[in-house]
Design a protein around this motif. Structure first.
Motif, short mmCIF file in Angstrom:
data_model
loop_
_atom_site.label_atom_id
_atom_site.label_comp_id
_atom_site.label_asym_id
_atom_site.label_seq_id
_atom_site.Cartn_x
_atom_site.Cartn_y
_atom_site.Cartn_z
N UNK A 121 1.58 -3.34 4.54
CA UNK A 121 2.86 -2.69 4.89
C UNK A 121 3.94 -3.76 4.93
N UNK A 122 5.18 -3.37 4.60
CA UNK A 122 6.26 -4.34 4.60
C UNK A 122 7.60 -3.65 4.87
N UNK A 123 8.57 -4.45 5.25
CA UNK A 123 9.93 -3.97 5.45
C UNK A 123 10.49 -3.51 4.10
N UNK A 124 10.76 -2.23 3.99
CA UNK A 124 11.26 -1.67 2.74
C UNK A 124 10.33 -0.66 2.11
N UNK A 125 9.09 -0.52 2.62
CA UNK A 125 8.18 0.47 2.02
C UNK A 125 8.43 1.85 2.64
N UNK A 126 7.64 2.83 2.26
CA UNK A 126 7.88 4.20 2.69
C UNK A 126 7.54 4.42 4.17
N UNK A 127 6.64 3.62 4.71
CA UNK A 127 6.34 3.72 6.14
C UNK A 127 7.53 3.20 6.95
N UNK A 128 8.11 2.09 6.51
CA UNK A 128 9.31 1.53 7.15
C UNK A 128 10.48 2.50 7.03
N UNK A 161 0.82 -1.20 0.00
CA UNK A 161 0.00 0.00 0.00
C UNK A 161 0.87 1.26 0.00
N UNK A 162 2.00 1.20 0.68
CA UNK A 162 2.83 2.39 0.84
C UNK A 162 4.05 2.32 -0.06
N UNK A 163 3.83 2.03 -1.33
CA UNK A 163 4.93 2.08 -2.29
C UNK A 163 5.33 3.53 -2.54
N UNK A 164 4.35 4.43 -2.48
CA UNK A 164 4.63 5.85 -2.67
C UNK A 164 4.73 6.54 -1.30
N UNK A 165 5.57 7.55 -1.25
CA UNK A 165 5.83 8.24 0.00
C UNK A 165 4.58 8.99 0.46
N UNK A 166 4.12 8.71 1.68
CA UNK A 166 2.94 9.43 2.18
C UNK A 166 3.30 10.85 2.62
N UNK A 167 2.32 11.72 2.55
CA UNK A 167 2.49 13.09 3.05
C UNK A 167 2.01 13.12 4.50
N UNK A 168 2.97 13.17 5.41
CA UNK A 168 2.66 13.14 6.83
C UNK A 168 2.69 14.56 7.38
N UNK A 169 1.60 14.98 8.02
CA UNK A 169 1.50 16.33 8.56
C UNK A 169 2.26 16.43 9.89
N UNK A 170 2.18 17.59 10.52
CA UNK A 170 2.93 17.82 11.74
C UNK A 170 2.51 16.85 12.83
#
Length: 653
Positions: free
Chosen positions: A206-213, A1-10
């Motif tokens: 989610x997985x080890x290596x995605x943008x969340x990781x 799901x998180x192949x692309x970098x998410x935009x995380x707010x403050x």
């Protein structure tokens, strides 16, 4: 799901009540069993674990799932083949001795919280664990779902892997290390043989290596998992054995139930050292647990014996009347220097919170009732020891016991990180620091007073230039009311005093003269005239403004300081927050565990709330300002550079 970098707010900190609710939600959703502790009152029920006075076991589970310094933020990202916009929330926290990572994810309208691999690595048994070939794991890391034929190690499959359940997936090379998180699309627990089956079994999240990781406050990328994790019970041999028998006939599958997947039941989870571990039958638990959790009475006795041991040693090795002990004894000193070093057992079960007293104050009151000492309550609620009865027969007739060597961390992950963080010693210990203030002149002072705008000047140099300016202009001292005063000329009136329309400047302009000391102070205090910079010199470093070392570059702004903030949490609970250490070369990740030992209480390291990304703060339980000042002093930080903000005091009306 998180192949692309998410935009995380403050990021914003979670309130203690929200953190507890969040942890309780996870405990309920993942059916984590909160074990009963062997308390003095054996009538305690599990319902008490969720009351306003949680058991230590529940608090330990909550902290393991949601650390005390947890932050939250909203995020948006695009997922799926059609790049659908997805929004949700992330929860960021740091386990002791580690940097902050995203630990939980919630997205869309689903209120469920999904753990990241960082959470799974610290909470074995939290979800059912499935296995697949390492070649398939590489495919999963591209965002693919886990297909049914890709499952290995069963049947039987984990009972909790039902439709909609959150599961973890590991490869065969590291079968005890989850690297992928997903939700079951089918009831995996009821599957038989999977060869020839079709369709997806688990949808990837989610997985080890995605943008969340990969996310971190320091922007230094993700952290790879360990080689193995104690607590995910499936061994490499068992999984490989199950994989090798995939081609056998159906009647061979049921010959040994041990060939199946990981049979983890999170409804029977136990807690050990803050991590969630799968429960086992009573006989197996005795064999697998060489150290059983002691009863509260046993921990109480260990603390009492440790206190007697400390007094026995003091009486044996030092002269009366106080036998080398400095009174009054602070509660933190009692626990860190008298109790902990003399405990018969030194592990996570033997802490003040595991006793029936729960804190040092009640422990001191108990010892006073035993006629072993005298104590006094000071302002602020702190209780100190004023004197000890060294003639007590329990001290005279005490029989010393063998003290164990401190044990290393049981977890491979924590042990490796402790070594890497500590590196055998703290490099900041014993350093000598000098804080030097320098100034750069603004265009208003150049070239009449100071020759250059790019040169850094000390306050004494600026004072010398001003003295020289006065000597070169004799009219300034003529007809002045005192030798200490000088008359104003157009440069001083317009460039220096005219830069600020304050009342004091107006009065000076009206008087037509100003004191020499007042003029130099006026220049140094006005950042529009002399821009302050600071330079921290370590050990034998020196800086000469006249022949500067270009490797040492002064930094603009006010000089750094260590901030110690005392505040109340949950009503009466006092905590100490320490920040600003990095500027002095002190690593909070190393100092945090050290303070935990010195203060004999919990300590955590996380992102400094309100600070720049990557700046950390240490949170210690209790009013520990004296301990903190002493420890940072050992690292070269002068008391003048420490700012204490006591928010526990009542505000004056």
């Amino acid at each position: 799901m998180f192949k692309k970098k998410p935009q995380i707010k403050n990021l914003s900190p979670l309130r203690s009540s929200d953190r507890r609710k969040l942890a309780d939600q996870i405990i309920a959703e993942y059916k984590i069993h909160v074990p009963k502790l062997d308390e003095i009152d054996n009538t305690a029920t599990e319902s008490q674990a969720t009351s306003n006075q949680p058991t230590p076991a529940l608090s330990s589970i909550r902290t393991s799932l949601i650390p005390e310094t947890c932050l939250s933020a909203r995020f948006t990202t695009h997922a799926g083949a059609s790049a659908t916009l997805v929004s949700g929330a992330v929860y960021v926290g740091a386990h002791l001795g580690q940097e902050e990572r995203i630990l939980w994810i919630q997205y869309g309208k689903d209120s469920r919280l999904y753990p990241t691999v960082y959470t799974l690595w610290h909470n074995p048994g939290l979800t059912p664990l499935l296995h697949t070939q390492d070649l398939v794991v590489e495919k999963l890391r591209t965002g693919a779902d886990l297909m049914t034929p890709g499952l290995v190690g069963g049947p039987p499959w984990p009972e909790g892997a039902k439709t909609g359940a959150v599961v973890a997936v590991a490869g065969l090379e590291r079968p005890s290390v989850p690297v992928w998180v997903g939700a079951c699309k089918i009831d995996v627990s009821r599957l038989g043989r999977v060869q020839g089956a079709k369709g997806a079994a688990v949808e990837g999240i989610h997985w080890e290596g995605d943008e969340i990781w990969n996310w971190s406050q320091h922007s230094n990328g993700g952290k790879a998992g360990p080689e193995s994790i104690e607590g995910w019970e499936k061994t490499s041999a068992e999984v490989q054995d199950g994989f090798g028998k995939l081609d056998l006939e159906d009647n061979d599958e049921d010959e040994d139930g041990q060939e199946g997947g990981v049979a983890l039941d999170t409804s029977t989870a136990d807690v050990h050292n803050g991590d969630v571990k799968p429960d086992t039958p009573a006989n197996e638990a005795l064999a697998a647990e060489p150290e059983q959790e002691p009863s509260t009475a046993e921990v109480d006795d260990a603390f009492l014996q440790a206190f007697l041991y400390a007094l026995y040693n003091a009486k044996k090795n030092a002269e009366p009347p106080h036998h080398g002990i400095d009174f009054p004894i602070q509660p933190s000193f009692l626990i860190a220097n008298m109790i902990q070093p003399h405990l018969r057992f030194q592990d996570q079960h033997y802490t003040i919170k595991k006793t029936s007293w729960k804190n040092a104050k009640k422990f001191i009151k108990y010892l006073e009732k035993q006629l072993l000492l005298k104590s006094k309550d000071r302002n602020g609620g702190e209780t100190v020891i004023l004197d000890v009865d060294f003639n007590d027969n329990r001290i005279k007739n005490f029989t010393p016991y063998t003290l164990p060597k401190p044990k290393t961390q049981a977890s491979t992950v924590q042990a490796d990180e402790s070594k890497s963080l500590a590196g055998g010693s703290d490099p900041s210990l014993g350093q000598k620091l000098t804080l030097q203030t320098l100034y750069r002149a603004s265009s208003k002072l150049v070239p009449d007073l100071l020759p250059s705008k790019t040169t850094y000047y000390t306050s004494s140099q600026i004072s010398s230039f001003l003295k020289k300016y006065i000597e070169n202009n004799p009219a300034l001292t003529e007809k002045s009311s005192s030798p200490r005063f000088i008359k104003l000329d157009p440069f001083i009136a317009n460039n220096i005093l005219g830069s600020n329309s304050s009342g004091s400047d107006t009065r000076v302009l009206a008087a037509g003269e100003i004191g020499r000391d007042a003029l130099i102070k006026r220049i140094l205090d006005d950042s529009h005239l002399a821009v302050p910079h600071w330079l921290l010199l370590r050990n034998d470093q020196t800086y000469d403004p006249e022949s500067p070392d270009h490797s040492l570059k002064p930094k603009s702004g006010p000089a750094p300081q260590v901030n110690i903030v005392l505040e109340k949490r949950s009503g009466t609970k006092v905590v100490t927050r320490i920040s600003g250490l990095e500027a002095f070369g002190v690593n909070p990740q190393i100092l945090g565990p050290e303070l935990q030992k010195k203060c004999a209480g919990s300590a955590s390291v996380g992102q400094h709330v309100g600070g720049k990304p990557g700046m950390l703060e240490i949170l210690v339980q209790g009013d520990q300002r004296e301990v903190v000042e002493k420890e940072v002093g050992r690292r070269g930080i002068d008391r003048r550079w420490i700012f204490v903000d006591d928010k526990t005091k009542k505000k004056k009306k």
